[in-house]
Design an enzyme around this catalytic site. Sequence first.
Site, PDB file in Angstrom:
ATOM      1  CG  ASP A  54      -1.673  -1.263   1.449  1.00 28.68           C
ATOM      2  OD1 ASP A  54      -2.131  -1.850   0.462  1.00 28.68           O
ATOM      3  OD2 ASP A  54      -1.783  -1.692   2.608  1.00 28.68           O
ATOM      4  CD  GLU A 264      -8.939  -2.221  -0.967  1.00 33.18           C
ATOM      5  OE1 GLU A 264      -9.472  -2.281   0.159  1.00 33.18           O
ATOM      6  OE2 GLU A 264      -8.109  -3.064  -1.368  1.00 33.18           O
TER       7      GLU A 264
END
Length: 366
Positions: A54, A264
Amino acid sequence: MNKLTKKELALLLSFPLLLAACSGGAKQEAEKEADGAFKGAISKPLVTDIYTADPSAHVFNGKIYIYPSHDIDAGTPENDNGDHFDMKDYHILSMDSIGGAVTDHGVALDIKDIPWAGRQLWAPDAAFKDGTYFLYFPVKDKQDVFRIGVATSKSPTGPFKPEPKPIEGSYSIDPAVFTDTDGNSYMYFGGIWGGQLQRWKDGKYDANGSKTDLEDDKLPSLNAKIAKLSPNMKEFAEAPKDVVVVDKDGKPMLTGDHDRRFFEAAWVHKYNGKYYFSYSTGDTHFLAYGIGDSPYGPFTYQGAFMKPVVGWTTHHSIVEQNGKWLLFYHDTEVSGGKTHLRNVKVTELKHDANGKIEMIDPYSKK
């Protein structure tokens, strides 16, 4: 194509989930497929001694700083809510330029130092203003509800000191802060399923609400949220609003549109005066984007710009350094395909003459 079929296809794209369902010769064959994909990888992991995922990348004072999740094997059983992503701290990485040495600056923030935190320190982001660096992070509070906190430091590598409470009005996951050329900053956030965004669809947290928003394909899909930040960068200056993403006919994406809809990992960058809102489609693993004339949108969907990685979902950031645009992302090469043990990578991102982002295949190296 119905939802079940789409999810089955998504699972096939995610080798680690396939491994979990296999045994014996079938498992060995799946491992060979994953190894084959990694052999064609267009880039190498930036670090291999810890697991990172991420990546939120920023250029501060000409240098690249990367704010990733720190994956660990916590021994937590795997489930659909992502409980096995049980991170405890953040490490910050830096590099002078792509291809150069990468420095791991050690622990910048530990969950035990966040007064209100319960568990699961997920994907962070960072920003800078007036001599202070801000680290934004999602973590479940002691009631097991994801909130977004902020911590500060005088150094881009920390250590960061967290505020005593989460940002008022914040919820869900994946904060991403975009600072416009006029100095105003905006936070984008949200993720469905384990990210709990669907539990806030009526403005209040509903622990007994829908598991996800994937239960009716014909409804408009949930989108990320946006809130302008106050001048001190620690508060929302307004109530969060929906980010608006529409197709080229001006119609909203539908829940069942798994290849195009938001799931997301929101991110925004500005190119030639236009705002690019990019995100992960989640269970189909594409990175997709829309273009708009305002930080709020509406963003008109343009297409996918990165094919699926090996590993569950995709989470990215886009940053410019010395006139070159870079895409930071992750896959599971270091762990051999374990979904919760990922590694950060980077490759060049290109806009064509019309401003469209060119397609990236993470495993197309010849």
